[in-house]
Design a protein around this motif. Sequence first.
Motif, PDB file in Angstrom:
ATOM      1  N   LYS A 254       0.831  -1.213   0.000  1.00 22.98           N
ATOM      2  CA  LYS A 254       0.000   0.000   0.000  1.00 22.98           C
ATOM      3  C   LYS A 254       0.863   1.260   0.000  1.00 22.98           C
ATOM      4  CE  LYS A 254      -1.569   1.327   4.041  1.00 22.98           C
ATOM      5  NZ  LYS A 254      -1.036   2.654   4.396  1.00 22.98           N
ATOM      6  N   ASN A 255       1.836   1.316   0.898  1.00 22.79           N
ATOM      7  CA  ASN A 255       2.642   2.521   1.043  1.00 22.79           C
ATOM      8  C   ASN A 255       3.552   2.760  -0.154  1.00 22.79           C
ATOM      9  OD1 ASN A 255       1.375   2.732   3.469  1.00 22.79           O
ATOM     10  ND2 ASN A 255       3.188   2.438   4.738  1.00 22.79           N
ATOM     11  N   ILE A 256       4.120   1.686  -0.689  1.00 21.20           N
ATOM     12  CA  ILE A 256       4.960   1.822  -1.880  1.00 21.20           C
ATOM     13  C   ILE A 256       4.127   2.333  -3.059  1.00 21.20           C
ATOM     14  CG2 ILE A 256       6.223   0.520  -3.645  1.00 21.20           C
ATOM     15  CD1 ILE A 256       7.233  -1.291  -1.356  1.00 21.20           C
ATOM     16  N   THR A 257       2.953   1.762  -3.235  1.00 15.73           N
ATOM     17  CA  THR A 257       2.085   2.150  -4.350  1.00 15.73           C
ATOM     18  C   THR A 257       1.630   3.592  -4.222  1.00 15.73           C
ATOM     19  OG1 THR A 257       1.305  -0.134  -4.553  1.00 15.73           O
ATOM     20  CG2 THR A 257      -0.019   1.574  -5.609  1.00 15.73           C
TER      21      THR A 257
ATOM     22  N   THR B 167      15.794   1.754   2.313  1.00 16.88           N
ATOM     23  CA  THR B 167      15.854   0.299   2.422  1.00 16.88           C
ATOM     24  C   THR B 167      15.248  -0.406   1.217  1.00 16.88           C
ATOM     25  OG1 THR B 167      15.540   0.688   4.773  1.00 16.88           O
ATOM     26  CG2 THR B 167      15.486  -1.588   4.054  1.00 16.88           C
ATOM     27  N   LEU B 168      14.372   0.239   0.490  1.00 15.54           N
ATOM     28  CA  LEU B 168      13.807  -0.382  -0.708  1.00 15.54           C
ATOM     29  C   LEU B 168      14.915  -0.761  -1.685  1.00 15.54           C
ATOM     30  CD1 LEU B 168      10.681   1.890  -1.345  1.00 15.54           C
ATOM     31  CD2 LEU B 168      10.734  -0.392  -0.303  1.00 15.54           C
ATOM     32  N   ARG B 169      15.913   0.111  -1.805  1.00 16.92           N
ATOM     33  CA  ARG B 169      17.042  -0.196  -2.692  1.00 16.92           C
ATOM     34  C   ARG B 169      17.907  -1.311  -2.088  1.00 16.92           C
ATOM     35  NH1 ARG B 169      18.103   2.829  -7.427  1.00 16.92           N
ATOM     36  NH2 ARG B 169      18.424   4.769  -6.308  1.00 16.92           N
ATOM     37  N   VAL B 170      18.086  -1.282  -0.786  1.00 15.40           N
ATOM     38  CA  VAL B 170      18.927  -2.296  -0.140  1.00 15.40           C
ATOM     39  C   VAL B 170      18.409  -3.696  -0.453  1.00 15.40           C
ATOM     40  CG1 VAL B 170      19.761  -3.203   2.063  1.00 15.40           C
ATOM     41  CG2 VAL B 170      19.597  -0.725   1.726  1.00 15.40           C
ATOM     42  N   ASP B 171      17.117  -3.893  -0.314  1.00 10.83           N
ATOM     43  CA  ASP B 171      16.538  -5.218  -0.538  1.00 10.83           C
ATOM     44  C   ASP B 171      16.767  -5.719  -1.963  1.00 10.83           C
ATOM     45  OD1 ASP B 171      15.456  -6.294   1.843  1.00 10.83           O
ATOM     46  OD2 ASP B 171      13.768  -4.921   1.756  1.00 10.83           O
ATOM     47  N   ILE B 172      16.476  -4.882  -2.955  1.00  8.68           N
ATOM     48  CA  ILE B 172      16.587  -5.379  -4.339  1.00  8.68           C
ATOM     49  C   ILE B 172      18.045  -5.509  -4.775  1.00  8.68           C
ATOM     50  CG2 ILE B 172      14.293  -4.617  -5.041  1.00  8.68           C
ATOM     51  CD1 ILE B 172      15.547  -2.196  -6.391  1.00  8.68           C
ATOM     52  N   VAL B 173      18.923  -4.659  -4.244  1.00  6.34           N
ATOM     53  CA  VAL B 173      20.347  -4.792  -4.552  1.00  6.34           C
ATOM     54  C   VAL B 173      20.890  -6.085  -3.950  1.00  6.34           C
ATOM     55  CG1 VAL B 173      22.629  -3.869  -3.957  1.00  6.34           C
ATOM     56  CG2 VAL B 173      20.903  -2.370  -4.941  1.00  6.34           C
ATOM     57  N   ALA B 174      20.528  -6.367  -2.694  1.00  3.83           N
ATOM     58  CA  ALA B 174      21.012  -7.588  -2.057  1.00  3.83           C
ATOM     59  C   ALA B 174      20.503  -8.832  -2.782  1.00  3.83           C
ATOM     60  CB  ALA B 174      20.590  -7.611  -0.594  1.00  3.83           C
ATOM     61  N   GLU B 175      19.247  -8.813  -3.219  1.00  2.00           N
ATOM     62  CA  GLU B 175      18.711  -9.936  -3.991  1.00  2.00           C
ATOM     63  C   GLU B 175      19.509 -10.134  -5.282  1.00  2.00           C
ATOM     64  OE1 GLU B 175      14.604  -9.429  -4.821  1.00  2.00           O
ATOM     65  OE2 GLU B 175      13.976  -9.413  -2.722  1.00  2.00           O
ATOM     66  N   TYR B 176      19.797  -9.026  -5.964  1.00  2.00           N
ATOM     67  CA  TYR B 176      20.548  -9.106  -7.220  1.00  2.00           C
ATOM     68  C   TYR B 176      21.955  -9.661  -6.980  1.00  2.00           C
ATOM     69  CZ  TYR B 176      23.257  -7.632 -11.272  1.00  2.00           C
ATOM     70  OH  TYR B 176      24.094  -7.621 -12.349  1.00  2.00           O
ATOM     71  N   LEU B 177      22.612  -9.184  -5.948  1.00  2.00           N
ATOM     72  CA  LEU B 177      23.994  -9.600  -5.703  1.00  2.00           C
ATOM     73  C   LEU B 177      24.085 -11.063  -5.302  1.00  2.00           C
ATOM     74  CD1 LEU B 177      25.376  -6.417  -3.900  1.00  2.00           C
ATOM     75  CD2 LEU B 177      25.802  -7.155  -6.255  1.00  2.00           C
ATOM     76  N   THR B 178      23.104 -11.581  -4.576  1.00  2.00           N
ATOM     77  CA  THR B 178      23.147 -13.013  -4.261  1.00  2.00           C
ATOM     78  C   THR B 178      22.916 -13.842  -5.531  1.00  2.00           C
ATOM     79  OG1 THR B 178      20.809 -12.936  -3.568  1.00  2.00           O
ATOM     80  CG2 THR B 178      22.484 -12.757  -1.841  1.00  2.00           C
TER      81      THR B 178
ATOM     82  N   LYS C 135       9.917  -0.184 -11.014  1.00  2.00           N
ATOM     83  CA  LYS C 135      10.591  -0.626 -12.237  1.00  2.00           C
ATOM     84  C   LYS C 135      11.906  -1.315 -11.913  1.00  2.00           C
ATOM     85  CE  LYS C 135       8.662   2.607 -15.620  1.00  2.00           C
ATOM     86  NZ  LYS C 135       8.966   3.679 -16.611  1.00  2.00           N
ATOM     87  N   ASP C 136      12.626  -0.749 -10.943  1.00  2.00           N
ATOM     88  CA  ASP C 136      13.910  -1.341 -10.566  1.00  2.00           C
ATOM     89  C   ASP C 136      13.730  -2.753 -10.020  1.00  2.00           C
ATOM     90  OD1 ASP C 136      15.211   0.955 -11.282  1.00  2.00           O
ATOM     91  OD2 ASP C 136      15.337   1.757  -9.254  1.00  2.00           O
ATOM     92  N   ARG C 137      12.698  -2.958  -9.227  1.00  2.00           N
ATOM     93  CA  ARG C 137      12.470  -4.274  -8.636  1.00  2.00           C
ATOM     94  C   ARG C 137      12.282  -5.317  -9.732  1.00  2.00           C
ATOM     95  NH1 ARG C 137       7.323  -4.693  -4.897  1.00  2.00           N
ATOM     96  NH2 ARG C 137       6.378  -4.249  -6.927  1.00  2.00           N
TER      97      ARG C 137
END
Length: 497
Positions: A248-251, A398-409, A471-473
């Motif tokens: 909800k909050n992101i949207t 933190t939104l960037r942290v999550d998707i960056v960490a997912e990508y790096l793993t 879009k980044d996600r």
Amino acid sequence: MNAITTIEDTFDVLIVGAGISGIGMAVHLTRDCPDKRFAILDRRSQIGGTWDLFRYPGIRSDSDMHTLGFSFAPWKHEKSIADGPAILEYLNDIADQHGLRDKMRFDQKVISADWDSKTAMWTVVTEQADGSHRRLQGRFLFLGSGYYDYDDPYNAMFPGRDSFKGQVIHPQFWPADLDYQGKKVVVIGSGATAVTIVPAMAHSGAAHVTQLQRTPTYMVSRPARDAIANGLRKVLPERVAYAITRFKNITLQSFMFKRVREKPEKAREMILGETAKHLGERYNERDFVPPYNPWEQRLCLVPDADFFRAINEGKADVVTDHIERFDATGIQLKSGQHLDADIIVTATGLSLAVAGKIAVSVDGKPVDFGKTFNYRNCMFSNVPNLAGVFGYINASWTLRVDIVAEYLTRLLKQMDTYGAVAATPVLPDDARPEAIDSFEGFSSGYLERAKDRMPKNAPSLPWRLNQDYRKDRIDMRQAPIDDGVLQFRRARELVSA
């Protein structure tokens, strides 16, 4: 530098910083790459980063904790706009739940990192409190060191500063024993820090607090408690309620940001109209109408209208003017007005630090990040096995942290599949894209002052630091790791090199 002879330890991944970025990366590694040995290095003596450093009155998030919190760790407090101690508690709980304590090495300031192409390893040098140095090696280096200078905040160089007989304090170095009871305080600045400090001091004993600003900022009030989130938690499992609230909050945030950018005049009218309602007769255009459009700088969040309430109660006020000089009893303004003060707080902004001021080099040659391009929101052109996080300007960090960490793993797993020891986003000199504004029209002072030192941005992915989380996600999760840009070096190539 002290003589350094031996490598103390070797890791698959070295993480710099035990704040939000470093903890987020560590959790993703623990869950998705359990075979990887990693360490977290931090110059401070405990976890938290920003939230451990800043101790000024009222310290709180300027984003809701359902998006500043991690995707994997529900925010359980009643208040969505949280204070510093609650955020530290959240980070400490995560560290305990995921067994991160024994991975952390505190009081180790990383001063340099050099990539050796012959061994495909980073050698990282840390400095201890006693001035001694240690060396560690890591196959991959992740910079979770934040975005600003911990040692030297922005100095506005106010004339006559030394003549002031009271205390001058920067929020970054707030004294634990500061007594402001019954004292007149002037807070210089108009950003989130000033808007936090003013009501906090006004409502906790200061005789009067004045916010002195050169330029107004847009202020948006919202409840500190998210009624929908708290309602959902009563009827749904914790993780389900959190996921719905987060979505909800992101949207809503994304929708509002785009509408503001598309129709700035209408947004301006709406925001200023709400400010005028809160202040009534105390509202005036000079102090509350910025000369720029909304979201050309980050909006200031006012939880539960506390800033406006302090003004309406006569405990605080706002003055818009330019400083002529400090004098013995306060600040002389160019308009001729004098602000008497016992304490002056210089909330004039931060100094942005690229790569945590670490001396990064490749085969002994210093990396000039201002000449690199961002790659997939986290890596840097022609620099092997190095990634970092610079969060969103228009949304929670933190939104960037999550998707960056997912990508790096994902990247680390792909490297294992290939038997690769190095991954480099290769950008030949003759293929460099057009460089555009790194911050997409944001004009905040700390960003403007650092533009030449920041990695460059291209008009499109992968060579850009994007400002659209949704879009980044999708891109970070679906784009192939082996995209033809990222070049891999296999272990067998080291033997033949």
